[in-house]
Design a protein around this motif. Structure first.
Motif, PDB file in Angstrom:
ATOM      1  N   GLY A  77     -28.294 -16.313  -6.002  1.00  0.00           N
ATOM      2  CA  GLY A  77     -27.159 -17.155  -6.284  1.00  0.00           C
ATOM      3  C   GLY A  77     -25.676 -16.869  -5.813  1.00  0.00           C
ATOM      4  O   GLY A  77     -25.182 -17.971  -5.464  1.00  0.00           O
ATOM      5  N   PHE A 106     -25.560 -18.003  -1.925  1.00  0.00           N
ATOM      6  CA  PHE A 106     -25.631 -19.456  -1.961  1.00  0.00           C
ATOM      7  C   PHE A 106     -24.516 -20.163  -2.364  1.00  0.00           C
ATOM      8  O   PHE A 106     -23.973 -21.176  -1.825  1.00  0.00           O
ATOM      9  CB  PHE A 106     -26.862 -19.934  -2.850  1.00  0.00           C
ATOM     10  N   LEU A 107     -23.888 -19.769  -3.548  1.00  0.00           N
ATOM     11  CA  LEU A 107     -22.642 -20.321  -4.112  1.00  0.00           C
ATOM     12  C   LEU A 107     -21.328 -20.125  -3.195  1.00  0.00           C
ATOM     13  O   LEU A 107     -20.446 -21.359  -3.051  1.00  0.00           O
ATOM     14  CB  LEU A 107     -22.476 -19.846  -5.509  1.00  0.00           C
ATOM     15  N   PHE A 163     -25.566 -22.598 -11.877  1.00  0.00           N
ATOM     16  CA  PHE A 163     -26.363 -22.424 -11.063  1.00  0.00           C
ATOM     17  C   PHE A 163     -27.733 -21.462 -11.551  1.00  0.00           C
ATOM     18  O   PHE A 163     -27.293 -20.437 -12.412  1.00  0.00           O
ATOM     19  CB  PHE A 163     -25.996 -21.261  -9.928  1.00  0.00           C
ATOM     20  N   PRO A 164     -28.806 -21.690 -11.674  1.00  0.00           N
ATOM     21  CA  PRO A 164     -29.446 -22.705 -10.567  1.00  0.00           C
ATOM     22  C   PRO A 164     -29.791 -24.204 -11.180  1.00  0.00           C
ATOM     23  O   PRO A 164     -30.508 -24.878 -10.739  1.00  0.00           O
ATOM     24  CB  PRO A 164     -30.821 -21.742 -10.194  1.00  0.00           C
ATOM     25  N   SER A 195     -36.051 -27.251 -16.206  1.00  0.00           N
ATOM     26  CA  SER A 195     -36.835 -26.714 -15.019  1.00  0.00           C
ATOM     27  C   SER A 195     -38.387 -26.599 -15.483  1.00  0.00           C
ATOM     28  O   SER A 195     -38.768 -26.854 -16.636  1.00  0.00           O
ATOM     29  CB  SER A 195     -36.436 -25.326 -14.802  1.00  0.00           C
ATOM     30  N   PHE A 241     -35.903 -25.877 -10.295  1.00  0.00           N
ATOM     31  CA  PHE A 241     -34.556 -26.098 -10.943  1.00  0.00           C
ATOM     32  C   PHE A 241     -34.318 -27.625 -10.241  1.00  0.00           C
ATOM     33  O   PHE A 241     -34.282 -27.459  -8.562  1.00  0.00           O
ATOM     34  CB  PHE A 241     -33.893 -25.236 -10.899  1.00  0.00           C
ATOM     35  N   LEU A 268     -30.709 -29.626  -9.207  1.00  0.00           N
ATOM     36  CA  LEU A 268     -29.307 -29.244  -9.306  1.00  0.00           C
ATOM     37  C   LEU A 268     -28.501 -30.286  -8.419  1.00  0.00           C
ATOM     38  O   LEU A 268     -28.747 -30.551  -7.251  1.00  0.00           O
ATOM     39  CB  LEU A 268     -29.031 -27.822  -8.425  1.00  0.00           C
ATOM     40  N   LEU A 325     -34.506 -26.381  -6.184  1.00  0.00           N
ATOM     41  CA  LEU A 325     -34.623 -25.265  -5.898  1.00  0.00           C
ATOM     42  C   LEU A 325     -35.819 -24.495  -6.505  1.00  0.00           C
ATOM     43  O   LEU A 325     -36.239 -24.591  -7.619  1.00  0.00           O
ATOM     44  CB  LEU A 325     -33.194 -24.019  -6.762  1.00  0.00           C
ATOM     45  N   PHE A 383     -37.802 -20.812  -7.077  1.00  0.00           N
ATOM     46  CA  PHE A 383     -37.974 -19.466  -7.004  1.00  0.00           C
ATOM     47  C   PHE A 383     -39.386 -19.162  -7.249  1.00  0.00           C
ATOM     48  O   PHE A 383     -39.886 -18.920  -8.397  1.00  0.00           O
ATOM     49  CB  PHE A 383     -36.860 -19.054  -8.244  1.00  0.00           C
ATOM     50  N   PRO A 396     -36.569 -17.771  -1.706  1.00  0.00           N
ATOM     51  CA  PRO A 396     -36.500 -19.208  -2.575  1.00  0.00           C
ATOM     52  C   PRO A 396     -36.559 -20.212  -1.536  1.00  0.00           C
ATOM     53  O   PRO A 396     -36.156 -20.089  -0.427  1.00  0.00           O
ATOM     54  CB  PRO A 396     -35.099 -19.035  -3.338  1.00  0.00           C
ATOM     55  N   LEU A 441     -34.984 -24.391  -0.739  1.00  0.00           N
ATOM     56  CA  LEU A 441     -34.074 -25.454  -1.075  1.00  0.00           C
ATOM     57  C   LEU A 441     -34.634 -26.792  -0.504  1.00  0.00           C
ATOM     58  O   LEU A 441     -35.019 -26.688   0.601  1.00  0.00           O
ATOM     59  CB  LEU A 441     -32.529 -24.921  -0.638  1.00  0.00           C
TER      60      LEU A 441
END
Length: 80
Positions: A3, A6-7, A21-22, A28, A41, A43, A57, A59, A72, A74
């Motif tokens: 997380g 990524f952020l 996040f996420p 979910s 998730f 987003l 996302l 996981f 993970p 994306l």
């Protein structure tokens, strides 16, 4: 651990999210895959406060033991 990097990267490109996040855990979904589970998730991303896209996302994780069998993923579900 995924997380925070990524952020940080998203912020560098002026990308922000309207959810924590996420994404919403209550919205979910989870699926079984080859001996582990995959939590998914959605987003929504914004660029300079304008809608950019909807991310998915994924996981992969184990329920019985703490661990992540795969990195993970994306995926862009929709571009605005």
């Amino acid at each position: 651990m995924i997380g925070k990097p990524f952020l940080e990267t998203a912020r560098k490109f002026e990308i922000h999210f309207d959810e924590i996040f996420p994404g919403s855990f209550s919205e979910s979904q989870e699926a079984q895959k080859e001996g582990f589970e995959v939590r998914m998730f959605k987003l929504q991303a914004f660029y300079r406060n304008k809608p950019l896209c909807l991310f998915l996302l994924k996981f992969p994780h184990y329920h019985e033991k703490f661990g992540f069998p795969l990195s993970p993923e994306l995926e862009i579900l929709e571009l605005y």
